[in-house]
Design a protein around this motif. Sequence first.
Motif, mmCIF file in Angstrom:
data_model
loop_
_atom_site.group_PDB
_atom_site.id
_atom_site.type_symbol
_atom_site.label_atom_id
_atom_site.label_comp_id
_atom_site.label_asym_id
_atom_site.label_seq_id
_atom_site.Cartn_x
_atom_site.Cartn_y
_atom_site.Cartn_z
ATOM 1 N N LYS A 87 0.861 -1.092 0.108
ATOM 2 C CA LYS A 87 -0.065 0.042 0.093
ATOM 3 C C LYS A 87 0.963 1.173 -0.153
ATOM 4 O O LYS A 87 2.033 1.509 0.700
ATOM 5 C CB LYS A 87 -0.941 -0.119 1.096
ATOM 6 C CG LYS A 87 -2.162 -1.035 0.992
ATOM 7 C CD LYS A 87 -3.150 -0.720 2.226
ATOM 8 C CE LYS A 87 -4.305 -1.688 1.924
ATOM 9 N NZ LYS A 87 -5.345 -1.403 2.844
ATOM 10 N N ARG A 88 0.346 2.270 -0.505
ATOM 11 C CA ARG A 88 1.230 3.294 -0.776
ATOM 12 C C ARG A 88 0.753 4.376 0.118
ATOM 13 O O ARG A 88 -0.518 4.457 0.656
ATOM 14 C CB ARG A 88 1.043 3.916 -2.192
ATOM 15 C CG ARG A 88 0.647 5.357 -2.478
ATOM 16 C CD ARG A 88 0.194 5.739 -3.835
ATOM 17 N NE ARG A 88 -0.995 6.437 -3.923
ATOM 18 C CZ ARG A 88 -0.849 7.607 -3.062
ATOM 19 N NH1 ARG A 88 0.063 8.202 -2.798
ATOM 20 N NH2 ARG A 88 -2.092 8.101 -3.204
ATOM 21 N N ASP A 89 1.599 5.483 0.654
ATOM 22 C CA ASP A 89 1.234 6.551 1.669
ATOM 23 C C ASP A 89 0.352 7.361 0.693
ATOM 24 O O ASP A 89 0.547 8.047 0.002
ATOM 25 C CB ASP A 89 2.386 7.208 1.928
ATOM 26 C CG ASP A 89 2.220 8.436 2.992
ATOM 27 O OD1 ASP A 89 1.000 8.341 3.472
ATOM 28 O OD2 ASP A 89 3.004 9.259 3.301
ATOM 29 N N PRO A 90 -0.915 7.391 1.489
ATOM 30 C CA PRO A 90 -2.111 8.286 0.831
ATOM 31 C C PRO A 90 -1.704 9.781 0.723
ATOM 32 O O PRO A 90 -2.283 10.551 0.024
ATOM 33 C CB PRO A 90 -3.260 8.153 1.458
ATOM 34 C CG PRO A 90 -2.797 7.548 3.259
ATOM 35 C CD PRO A 90 -1.554 6.922 2.724
ATOM 36 N N PHE A 91 -0.678 10.413 1.696
ATOM 37 C CA PHE A 91 -0.533 11.656 1.832
ATOM 38 C C PHE A 91 0.860 11.925 0.898
ATOM 39 O O PHE A 91 1.195 13.167 0.774
ATOM 40 C CB PHE A 91 -0.034 12.132 3.168
ATOM 41 C CG PHE A 91 -1.146 11.772 3.906
ATOM 42 C CD1 PHE A 91 -2.448 12.672 3.996
ATOM 43 C CD2 PHE A 91 -1.462 10.871 5.043
ATOM 44 C CE1 PHE A 91 -3.409 12.444 4.840
ATOM 45 C CE2 PHE A 91 -2.313 10.710 5.846
ATOM 46 C CZ PHE A 91 -3.727 11.438 5.567
ATOM 47 N N LEU A 94 1.602 12.439 -5.775
ATOM 48 C CA LEU A 94 1.684 11.459 -6.921
ATOM 49 C C LEU A 94 2.458 11.770 -7.998
ATOM 50 O O LEU A 94 3.039 11.002 -8.710
ATOM 51 C CB LEU A 94 0.128 11.253 -7.918
ATOM 52 C CG LEU A 94 -1.101 10.811 -6.788
ATOM 53 C CD1 LEU A 94 -2.367 10.915 -7.437
ATOM 54 C CD2 LEU A 94 -0.722 9.252 -6.350
#
Length: 191
Positions: A87-91, A94
């Motif tokens: 999972k990638r860090d949502p903060f 991009l």
Amino acid sequence: MKTANPSAKLLAVLALALPLALGAPAQEKPAAKPAPKAKAAKAGKAAHPKTAAGATAPSKANPEASTPAAVAAAPAADATKTEMVGKRDPFAPLINDKKDTVHLPPGKAGLVIATVHVDGAVRSGNTMIAVVSNPEQSVYFIREGDKLYDGDVEKIGLDGVTFKENSKDAFGKPVERIVTKRIYASAGEQQ
């Protein structure tokens, strides 16, 4: 059929609810017994610390591994580890706006002509020496013919320094240009 005492029902419900309120899981059915080691040896497999029910076998290093709280906590800890993998860090942004930073060599060889500020010039015998500084406020003494990161020192005068800058255009073709930086810049001139 006999009806049970209402207080007995209440005690049975509390007996199941109390461990849940304290954070320990309620134990409705007994834990499965671990497979005997003799069967594992017959099958040609080494005894695995995890049993068929997912409980960790007690060991000398961790004697509490077979307690109900430890059995319930072990799968939960493994589940959080597997959830976070991939999972990638949502903060995190991009699009990466950061340009690749170039690590400049130390000394005069790391001076970039576009960022150099000419502070002064001095005549020493037959040669001229210019005093320049970089954005970090480090001071350097340069002479005619010195090599900088992206060019050379062409000529030093009492009013400024002329550099020959080597760069590339948008298509990657090498381009040379003459850049003059004065000690006291006129209006509209680079400093």
